[in-house]
Write a protein that holds these residues in place. Structure first.
Motif, mmCIF file in Angstrom:
data_model
loop_
_atom_site.group_PDB
_atom_site.id
_atom_site.type_symbol
_atom_site.label_atom_id
_atom_site.label_comp_id
_atom_site.label_asym_id
_atom_site.label_seq_id
_atom_site.Cartn_x
_atom_site.Cartn_y
_atom_site.Cartn_z
ATOM 1 N N TRP A 39 0.810 -1.212 0.000
ATOM 2 C CA TRP A 39 0.000 0.000 0.000
ATOM 3 C C TRP A 39 0.855 1.279 0.000
ATOM 4 N N SER A 89 -17.299 -5.302 -4.855
ATOM 5 C CA SER A 89 -15.886 -5.699 -4.900
ATOM 6 C C SER A 89 -14.969 -4.484 -4.783
ATOM 7 N N GLU A 90 -15.324 -3.411 -5.504
ATOM 8 C CA GLU A 90 -14.489 -2.211 -5.467
ATOM 9 C C GLU A 90 -14.586 -1.506 -4.113
ATOM 10 N N THR A 93 -12.433 -3.329 -1.616
ATOM 11 C CA THR A 93 -11.019 -2.999 -1.816
ATOM 12 C C THR A 93 -10.694 -1.627 -1.238
ATOM 13 N N LYS A 96 -10.649 -1.749 2.610
ATOM 14 C CA LYS A 96 -9.415 -2.352 3.118
ATOM 15 C C LYS A 96 -8.266 -1.361 3.030
#
Length: 568
Positions: A39, A89-90, A93, A96
Motif C-alpha cells: 500500500w 468488490s471495489e 477494496t 481495506k
C-alpha cells in the motif's frame, strides 16, 4: 437546522461543481499509484481532469452494497445498482485500503475523537419531530482517509513550490493543563492516561475505549472530553512559521491543508489556485493559468488566513447555537405533548466543580450544568436525593449537607443521621429537565437533581399502557368464552366446553388481577407538586415568538395578536 447556507449559488454548488451520475464534470484531481502488497505510494499525478460518475449514491447505500455479502440487497436496490456485485468488490477494496491508511496514521499518533453530530428530523411546519444522532459507518472512514491523503499530498506539493506563500492547516499541541478533567475521569475507571504526546494519548485512549466499549455513554463522554482538551486548528501562511510548526497534532501528519471541498470552503479555492499555479510552474503555461490571480493573493495571504479563522469560528458558533435552539424547540413540543412543564430523565455525571455538577442526558444528547447552590446560597438538592441508592431509605435519612471533593472528583453528601454517600463520576441520576424564561433569547434548558441512582420514577403512560394491554386480553378471553357457550354440539363436546369455559373464566380472573390502578402514590404526588408546576398559558417566550412572527410578516398581511388592542 431547517436550512443550509451555501457559499456558492445553487447552480454551482448543487449542479455544475458537483459530481452527478452520467454527467461530465471538470475537476482538479490527485491520482496515486500504489503497491498492491504494501500500500505504499509509487507515483503521484496532479492536474485538471474530467470526471464522469457512474452511480450517485448515499453513504447508507454504499454501506449496504459493501455489506450485501451478509445482508442481501432488496430487489429495489438491485435495480437501482445493476452492477452492484462489481461495486461491492471495489468498495471492499477501497475499505481495506482506507483501513490500512488509518492504521498507518494511528501508529504515528492520530487521534479518533468525538464529533457527534446531532440532527433533527423536521415535520411539514419545519419543527423538529425527532432527534437523530449521526451513525458512523465504515464508508465514512473510507471518504475521510482519502480526503486526508489528498490534503496531505497537496500540502506537500504547494509548500515545495511556494515555501513562503502556502495556506496550510496547523493544529498545535494542547497545553498539559487541558487534560486534567480527562485524566481524572479516566482514573475513576482505573485507567491512567499518558498525555505526553499524541501517540501516547492515542494508545491510552484506545486501551480505555476497548475496556469501556460496552458503555456507549461513557465512551462518548471520554471522547468529548478529549476533543475539548484539544487546541483549535487554524489556517496559517507557511512563510510566518518554521517548518517544524506545520505539524498537525490531531491527524499526526507533517503538513496538512484543505483542498477537497472548494464548494463549501473558500480556503480550498485558494489552495486549488495555488496548486494550479504549481502545475503551471512545473509543466509550463496553459496547464494552470492562475499566475496573475495568485500574485495578488500571495501578498495578502496572512490576512486571508486570519479572516478564514475568524469566519470558521463564527460558523461553528452559529451551528452550535442552531443546534441548541432546535433542542429547545424540540423539548418544548415534547412538554406540550405530555401536558407537563418538565421531563424526568436518566443522566450521567461527567464532571464536578466547586458549586455545580456537569451531566449528560443520552436520550436527548444534552449536556448541562446543575447548580448546587441557588441565588440565596441554599442547596436546591431534594431531601430524598439518596433514596434510590441501595442502603439509603426513607426512615429519616435526608440530605443535610454536601461538599465537592474536586481532587477526587466526587460529591460527598451527609444525611440527617450522619451517614455519608460518595457520588462518583459516571454515576447515573434522575434529573428534572425544564425550560426557563428569557425575554430576549432562546429559553434556557434547566437541569435539577431528582434522585441519585439509575431508578427513575414510573411513568403514568407506562401504567396506562399496561392497563390497556390487560383489558385487551380480558376482552378477548370473555369473547372466546361467550362464543364457546353458544355452540350446539354433542354432550361430550358440551362437557368439554364447560371445562374449557371454566378454564377461560379462571384465566380472565387472573388477567383482571393484573390490572394496575393508576392511583398516585405518595412519591408521585411529591414529584407532581414539587417538580411539575403548571405553566402560565402565555409565557414571555411565547409573546416574543409572536412579536418575531409579526416582524417577518408583510404590511398587507399584518395580523394583530390577542394581547394588542386593535382600536389603539
Amino acid at each position: 437546522a431547517d436550512r443550509r447556507l451555501d457559499m456558492l449559488p445553487p447552480i454551482l454548488s448543487e449542479d455544475l461543481c458537483s459530481l452527478r451520475a452520467k454527467k461530465d464534470r471538470f475537476a482538479v484531481s490527485v491520482i496515486w499509484k500504489f503497491d498492491a502488497t504494501t500500500w505504499k505510494i509509487k507515483d503521484i499525478w496532479m492536474g485538471r481532469t474530467i470526471i464522469r460518475t457512474i452511480y450517485e449514491m448515499s453513504y447508507e447505500d454504499a454501506q449496504k452494497i459493501h455489506d450485501s455479502i451478509t445482508t442481501p440487497l432488496t430487489n429495489k436496490k438491485i435495480k437501482k445498482f445493476p452492477d452492484y456485485k462489481q461495486l461491492r468488490s471495489e468498495l471492499i477494496t477501497l475499505t481495506k485500503f482506507a483501513k490500512a491508511l488509518k492504521r498507518r496514521r494511528m501508529v504515528k499518533g492520530g487521534l479518533e475523537l468525538a464529533s457527534s453530530e446531532v440532527k433533527f428530523k423536521l415535520d411539514d411546519r419545519k419543527r423538529p419531530m425527532k432527534l437523530v444522532t449521526k451513525k458512523h459507518l465504515d464508508i465514512h472512514s473510507v471518504i475521510e482517509e482519502f480526503m486526508i491523503l489528498a490534503n496531505c499530498t497537496v500540502a506537500e506539493r504547494i509548500h515545495a513550490d511556494f515555501p513562503n506563500f502556502s495556506l496550510l492547516r496547523h493544529h498545535a499541541e494542547p497545553f498539559p493543563s487541558n487534560f486534567e478533567d480527562l485524566i481524572r475521569c479516566a482514573k475513576t475507571r482505573g485507567v491512567t492516561l499518558n498525555v505526553s504526546s499524541n501517540l501516547e494519548l492515542s494508545k491510552s485512549l484506545q486501551s480505555f475505549l476497548k475496556m469501556a466499549s460496552w458503555d456507549s455513554s461513557t465512551t462518548h463522554i471520554i471522547k468529548t472530553l478529549a476533543a475539548r482538551a484539544m487546541s483549535e486548528a487554524q489556517y496559517i501562511n507557511s512563510g510566518d512559521f518554521e517548518v517544524d510548526q506545520f505539524y498537525h497534532y490531531g491527524l499526526a501528519v507533517e503538513k496538512y491543508t484543505h483542498f477537497t471541498s472548494p464548494i463549501r470552503r473558500y480556503a480550498d479555492i485558494i489552495v486549488h489556485r495555488t496548486l494550479l499555479l504549481s502545475i503551471e510552474k512545473r509543466n509550463g503555461p496553459g496547464e494552470g493559468g492562475k499566475g496573475t490571480e495568485m500574485a495578488a493573493v500571495f501578498g495578502h495571504l496572512r490576512d486571508y488566513a486570519a479572516s478564514l479563522n475568524r469566519l470558521n469560528r463564527n460558523a461553528k458558533n452559529a451551528q452550535k447555537s442552531s443546534t441548541e435552539l432546535f433542542q429547545v424547540v424540540f423539548l418544548k413540543d415534547i412538554l406540550q405533548l405530555e401536558s407537563s412543564n418538565c421531563l424526568i430523565e436518566d443522566a450521567i455525571i461527567y464532571n464536578f466543580r466547586k458549586t455545580c455538577i456537569h451531566v449528560f442526558v443520552p436520550k436527548y444528547e444534552l449536556k448541562g450544568t446543575i447548580s448546587l447552590k441557588d441565588r440565596d446560597g441554599k442547596s436546591p438538592m431534594p431531601e430524598n436525593a439518596l433514596w434510590a441508592i441501595q442502603g439509603f431509605n426513607r426512615s429519616g435519612e435526608i440530605v443535610r449537607k454536601w461538599e465537592v471533593d474536586e481532587d477526587q472528583k466526587r460529591l460527598v453528601i451527609t444525611t440527617s443521621v450522619g451517614t455519608r454517600a460518595n457520588i462518583e463520576l459516571f454515576q447515573h441520576l434522575a434529573v428534572r429537565i425544564s425550560l426557563g424564561q428569557s425575554r430576549f433569547r432562546r429559553s434556557p434548558i434547566q437541569f435539577q437533581i431528582v434522585q441519585f441512582g439509575a431508578d427513575l420514577r414510573p411513568r403514568f403512560s407506562d401504567i396506562i399502557l399496561a392497563n390497556s394491554a390487560a383489558k385487551s386480553v380480558v376482552k378477548s378471553v370473555n369473547k372466546a368464552k361467550n362464543q364457546s357457550r353458544h355452540q350446539n354440539q354433542n354432550k361430550n363436546q358440551i362437557e368439554k366446553e364447560e371445562v374449557e369455559s371454566s378454564a377461560l373464566e379462571e384465566l380472565s380472573v387472573q388477567f383482571e388481577g393484573l390490572e394496575i390502578e393508576p392511583k398516585e402514590t405518595e412519591e408521585q404526588i411529591y414529584y407532581r407538586t414539587v417538580y411539575a408546576e403548571t405553566p402560565p398559558e402565555r409565557s414571555m417566550y411565547s409573546l416574543f415568538q409572536d412579536f418575531r412572527d409579526i416582524s417577518l410578516t408583510s404590511d398587507d398581511q399584518f395580523a394583530v395578536p390577542w394581547y394588542v388592542d386593535s382600536k389603539s
